[in-house]
Design an enzyme around this catalytic site. Structure first.
Site, PDB file in Angstrom:
ATOM      1  N   ASP A  15       0.865  -1.179   0.000  1.00 13.13           N
ATOM      2  CA  ASP A  15       0.000   0.000   0.000  1.00 13.13           C
ATOM      3  C   ASP A  15       0.903   1.230   0.000  1.00 13.13           C
ATOM      4  O   ASP A  15       2.124   1.136   0.191  1.00 13.13           O
ATOM      5  CB  ASP A  15      -0.884  -0.044   1.252  1.00 13.13           C
ATOM      6  CG  ASP A  15      -1.700   1.221   1.437  1.00 13.13           C
ATOM      7  OD1 ASP A  15      -2.370   1.638   0.475  1.00 13.13           O
ATOM      8  OD2 ASP A  15      -1.654   1.792   2.539  1.00 13.13           O
ATOM      9  N   ALA A  17      -0.095   5.257   1.365  1.00 12.31           N
ATOM     10  CA  ALA A  17      -0.199   6.090   2.580  1.00 12.31           C
ATOM     11  C   ALA A  17      -0.340   5.229   3.828  1.00 12.31           C
ATOM     12  O   ALA A  17      -1.214   4.357   3.913  1.00 12.31           O
ATOM     13  CB  ALA A  17      -1.383   7.047   2.471  1.00 12.31           C
ATOM     14  N   ALA A  48     -13.217  10.215   9.812  1.00  5.82           N
ATOM     15  CA  ALA A  48     -12.425  10.311   8.590  1.00  5.82           C
ATOM     16  C   ALA A  48     -11.593   9.057   8.366  1.00  5.82           C
ATOM     17  O   ALA A  48     -11.337   8.665   7.220  1.00  5.82           O
ATOM     18  CB  ALA A  48     -11.526  11.541   8.648  1.00  5.82           C
ATOM     19  N   MET A  52     -10.748   4.168   5.747  1.00 10.00           N
ATOM     20  CA  MET A  52      -9.515   4.463   5.025  1.00 10.00           C
ATOM     21  C   MET A  52      -9.062   3.249   4.227  1.00 10.00           C
ATOM     22  O   MET A  52      -9.158   2.109   4.676  1.00 10.00           O
ATOM     23  CB  MET A  52      -8.415   4.867   6.005  1.00 10.00           C
ATOM     24  CG  MET A  52      -7.205   5.477   5.338  1.00 10.00           C
ATOM     25  SD  MET A  52      -7.555   7.091   4.621  1.00 10.00           S
ATOM     26  CE  MET A  52      -7.690   8.077   6.120  1.00 10.00           C
ATOM     27  N   LYS A  56     -11.148   6.919  -2.985  1.00 10.79           N
ATOM     28  CA  LYS A  56     -11.514   8.126  -2.250  1.00 10.79           C
ATOM     29  C   LYS A  56     -12.963   8.563  -2.461  1.00 10.79           C
ATOM     30  O   LYS A  56     -13.600   9.066  -1.541  1.00 10.79           O
ATOM     31  CB  LYS A  56     -10.548   9.267  -2.600  1.00 10.79           C
ATOM     32  CG  LYS A  56      -9.164   9.030  -1.996  1.00 10.79           C
ATOM     33  CD  LYS A  56      -9.233   9.039  -0.459  1.00 10.79           C
ATOM     34  CE  LYS A  56      -7.944   8.571   0.188  1.00 10.79           C
ATOM     35  NZ  LYS A  56      -7.967   7.158   0.552  1.00 10.79           N
ATOM     36  N   HIS A  59     -14.876   6.443  -0.230  1.00  9.61           N
ATOM     37  CA  HIS A  59     -14.617   6.864   1.145  1.00  9.61           C
ATOM     38  C   HIS A  59     -15.521   8.042   1.515  1.00  9.61           C
ATOM     39  O   HIS A  59     -16.157   8.055   2.578  1.00  9.61           O
ATOM     40  CB  HIS A  59     -13.142   7.255   1.266  1.00  9.61           C
ATOM     41  CG  HIS A  59     -12.658   7.399   2.666  1.00  9.61           C
ATOM     42  ND1 HIS A  59     -11.324   7.551   2.972  1.00  9.61           N
ATOM     43  CD2 HIS A  59     -13.300   7.442   3.853  1.00  9.61           C
ATOM     44  CE1 HIS A  59     -11.182   7.665   4.278  1.00  9.61           C
ATOM     45  NE2 HIS A  59     -12.365   7.612   4.833  1.00  9.61           N
ATOM     46  N   ARG A 163     -10.468  -1.151  -3.677  1.00  8.04           N
ATOM     47  CA  ARG A 163     -10.639  -2.138  -2.621  1.00  8.04           C
ATOM     48  C   ARG A 163     -12.075  -2.102  -2.092  1.00  8.04           C
ATOM     49  O   ARG A 163     -12.699  -1.058  -2.122  1.00  8.04           O
ATOM     50  CB  ARG A 163      -9.675  -1.834  -1.466  1.00  8.04           C
ATOM     51  CG  ARG A 163      -8.213  -1.807  -1.869  1.00  8.04           C
ATOM     52  CD  ARG A 163      -7.395  -1.164  -0.765  1.00  8.04           C
ATOM     53  NE  ARG A 163      -5.986  -1.089  -1.151  1.00  8.04           N
ATOM     54  CZ  ARG A 163      -5.177  -0.099  -0.807  1.00  8.04           C
ATOM     55  NH1 ARG A 163      -5.619   0.887  -0.062  1.00  8.04           N
ATOM     56  NH2 ARG A 163      -3.926  -0.096  -1.198  1.00  8.04           N
ATOM     57  N   ASP A 189      -1.942  -1.164   5.754  1.00 10.32           N
ATOM     58  CA  ASP A 189      -2.180  -0.710   7.120  1.00 10.32           C
ATOM     59  C   ASP A 189      -3.645  -0.611   7.509  1.00 10.32           C
ATOM     60  O   ASP A 189      -3.958  -0.107   8.595  1.00 10.32           O
ATOM     61  CB  ASP A 189      -1.523   0.674   7.331  1.00 10.32           C
ATOM     62  CG  ASP A 189      -2.148   1.749   6.461  1.00 10.32           C
ATOM     63  OD1 ASP A 189      -2.735   2.694   7.002  1.00 10.32           O
ATOM     64  OD2 ASP A 189      -2.049   1.654   5.226  1.00 10.32           O
TER      65      ASP A 189
END
Length: 272
Positions: A15, A17, A48, A52, A56, A59, A163, A189
């Site tokens: 990944d 970030a 927020a 994650m 986006k 999200h 994803r 992560d």
């Protein structure tokens, strides 16, 4: 006749970030909070961070339609959230995210050195992300200048969906020319990173300390009392393990021992 498999890991798909750049995954969080605040709908850092790792736009949609946020939106804007609102928010999100990406996307300590050692083991390096292609392109050159350059960098734009769908991992496998899938390890992560890997049929490693689950810069994490550090790490490790990660580490710099453990499991007949 089925091709024999030596049990060696042939590729790792990282990944971005929170895993290889942007310790604490701060860039998306800061922009999402700014985005909603500008519409008169402040959101917490926890809101927020909750989803994650996904594309986006997805999200933003998940945040907007969360009941408490949807109620605030109705009060502030005068109507319940719609898909048109998602599109509007995403259109505003893109320039804000592009503006701050380079600032936050510093390569995490130990990543470049670890990747160099992995390549010496003959391991190819791929990557997936929740960023759009335009966003990732803003990160690639600065990361390369800091010593990290994967062999392959796939975004949801390249495959039609993000994803938890496994398509980005499959695209990495094709581009890197790696088979079988059990010779690939996905490292990320967030729980949705792990789900992406499991859906693709590859091994997965969760990253606890540097990522979204702890959610702190390296400096802020170091400033915590030891007991607070331990508590945050334990929570992150537990959540990643519960998502199905085969191994959990604190940072990419620790991934080689996890790879050794995975190769040992393969040789004992285990499969992801």
């Amino acid at each position: 006749m089925k091709q024999s498999y030596s049990g060696l890991v042939k590729a790792i798909i990282f990944d971005w970030a929170g895993t290889t750049v942007d310790h604490g995954s701060l860039a998306p969080v800061r922009v999402l909070q700014q985005l909603f605040a500008k519409r008169g709908v402040p959101i917490s850092e926890a809101q927020a961070r909750r989803d994650m790792g996904v594309l986006k736009k997805d999200h933003i949609r998940k945040i907007l339609f969360e009941p408490s946020v949807a109620a605030k939106w109705r009060d502030a804007v005068g109507h319940t959230p719609t898909e048109a609102d998602v599109e509007s928010l995403f259109a505003n999100f893109v320039p804000l995210q592009l503006e701050c990406l380079v600032k936050y996307s510093v390569v995490i300590d130990g990543v470049a050195e670890t990747v160099a050692r992995l390549r010496k083991r003959g391991i190819k390096i791929g990557s997936t992300t929740g960023y759009t292609r335009a966003m990732l392109d803003m990160v690639l050159q600065p990361a390369a200048a800091q010593g990290y350059q994967p062999d392959c960098a796939i975004t949801p734009d390249d495959v039609g969906a993000g994803r938890p769908h496994p398509w980005m991992i499959f695209a990495n496998a094709i581009h890197l020319k790696v088979e079988p899938l059990e010779a690939i390890v996905k490292v990320g992560d967030t729980p949705v990173d792990i789900e992406e890997g499991l859906r693709a049929g590859v091994w997965t490693i969760g990253v606890a300390r540097t990522g979204n689950m702890v959610g702190l810069s390296a400096e802020d994490f170091s400033a915590l009392a030891p007991a607070q550090q331990a508590s945050r790490l334990e929570s992150a490790r537990t959540l990643l393990a519960a998502a199905g990660a085969h191994e959990v580490i604190d940072a990419v710099a620790n991934c080689e021992r996890a790879l050794d453990a995975i190769e040992a499991r393969i040789r004992h007949g285990e499969r992801p």
